[in-house]
Scaffold this active site. Sequence first.
Site, PDB file in Angstrom:
ATOM      1  N   HIS A 121       0.862  -1.184   0.000  1.00  0.00           N
ATOM      2  CA  HIS A 121       0.000   0.000   0.000  1.00  0.00           C
ATOM      3  C   HIS A 121       0.893   1.226   0.000  1.00  0.00           C
ATOM      4  CE1 HIS A 121      -2.848   2.954   1.680  1.00  0.00           C
ATOM      5  NE2 HIS A 121      -3.826   2.117   1.378  1.00  0.00           N
ATOM      6  N   ASP A 198       3.083  -4.016   7.912  1.00  0.00           N
ATOM      7  CA  ASP A 198       1.759  -3.427   7.741  1.00  0.00           C
ATOM      8  C   ASP A 198       0.744  -4.552   7.929  1.00  0.00           C
ATOM      9  OD1 ASP A 198      -0.687  -2.524   6.790  1.00  0.00           O
ATOM     10  OD2 ASP A 198       0.074  -1.787   4.877  1.00  0.00           O
ATOM     11  N   GLN A 201      -4.507  -5.466   6.869  1.00  0.00           N
ATOM     12  CA  GLN A 201      -5.409  -6.438   6.251  1.00  0.00           C
ATOM     13  C   GLN A 201      -5.313  -7.818   6.890  1.00  0.00           C
ATOM     14  OE1 GLN A 201      -7.638  -5.591   4.049  1.00  0.00           O
ATOM     15  NE2 GLN A 201      -6.905  -3.532   3.570  1.00  0.00           N
ATOM     16  N   LYS A 224     -10.731  -1.256  10.118  1.00  0.00           N
ATOM     17  CA  LYS A 224     -10.774  -2.444   9.279  1.00  0.00           C
ATOM     18  C   LYS A 224     -11.104  -3.700  10.076  1.00  0.00           C
ATOM     19  CE  LYS A 224      -7.462  -0.525   5.955  1.00  0.00           C
ATOM     20  NZ  LYS A 224      -8.407  -0.231   4.869  1.00  0.00           N
ATOM     21  N   CYS A 362      -4.698   2.422  -3.827  1.00  0.00           N
ATOM     22  CA  CYS A 362      -3.491   2.960  -3.170  1.00  0.00           C
ATOM     23  C   CYS A 362      -2.316   2.012  -3.345  1.00  0.00           C
ATOM     24  CB  CYS A 362      -3.748   3.231  -1.689  1.00  0.00           C
ATOM     25  SG  CYS A 362      -5.010   4.473  -1.388  1.00  0.00           S
TER      26      CYS A 362
END
Length: 407
Positions: A121, A198, A201, A224, A362
């Site tokens: 991302h 990251d 997700q 999220k 993104c």
Amino acid sequence: MDINTIRTDFPILNQEVNGNPLIYLDTSATSQSPSQVIDAMNDYYKDYNSNVHRGVHTLGTKATDAYEQARMKVRGFINAQRYEEIVFTRGTTSAINLVARSFGEENVSEGDDIVVTEMEHHANIVPWQELAKRKNANLVFIPLEADGTIKLENVEAVMTDRTKIVAITHVSNVLGTINDIGSIAEIAHRHGAYIAVDGAQAVPHMSVDVQAMDVDFYAFSGHKMLGPTGIGVLYGKAELLDKMEPIEYGGDMIDFVDLRESTWTDLPVKFEAGTPMIAEAIGLSAAIDYINQVGADEILRYEQELVKYAYDKMAQIEGMEMYGPKEERAGLITFNLEGVHPHDLATALDTDGVAVRAGHHCAQPLMKFLEVSSTARASFYLYNTKDEIDYFIDSLERTKEFFTHEF
């Protein structure tokens, strides 16, 4: 897992869009919140709205307790060793920027390597680009396989004694690739490098154990994972956070202020200048309770059942191209339908009440790797059903017929 009971917890699903029942397939952008999360935040504002870490009155004490209990809940949720390792931020983006601006600034020098991937991302590329510019360091990319996966031998191949930081996503927001973070961390550490992950997700959809993976930093967002917007988490090993300088200054993170010099308070508040996201932390705490009640492993099992069901049906549509690995993927499918621009497709689906994402997500470097300008994406969560997927497939078929029919 009783899907019918779960769906009753999400009031936003009980509506029509353009005269059709809402089919929400955009969780990878933002998940919906159950009533339990909404009620927890409302209770704060109705019953004990007050600032934290300041007043000794009853409301202030209650708010502070709830805020710090949220931190403890996050600690347990990702199995951090200490509550001091949990820093509340505005989201994944601000957490990654904190690492790049503070840890990166002190530990990356001219000629050093920062290892990333093309699947990141923008929030996990741009901060490292800027750090590399400031330090005259090098960005090095781990090669991707054709299906969007990473081979560990390729991770090993790009690592040198110049590598200082490996910045990588746990789960790709476009490909659905689930990276083997534990193995990548082991390779990084063997070369004397640090790893920043990251996890935006990943955390909502599977069990995450930061100690088992031995990551140095791990970032994720509340919105999220059934929680509110405006709050995220940075996990960092205490010995690393302790040496880092804050990048924001002001109330709460101060220990002592003189006219010309100041000192900082202890972890983790050192990195939480100003009034923090109190209601949002309380909402995040309630979201963790909800996920724990359902069970992270059960959520993953159900999502993988949904994504396989959807993938198999979408593969039968002529002109359909799907990206990322076919097996062992997260609960999202990014795709293009021949003859239909993704934005037109998303608009057409919306007329049927189906919400999907369209654009570059993104992830423009990844779009270049895939040799497309944009894609559509359907993403699933614990509140979606196979009946909704069937409706989505029917809508795709109608959309294809409308845009490709020769009049």
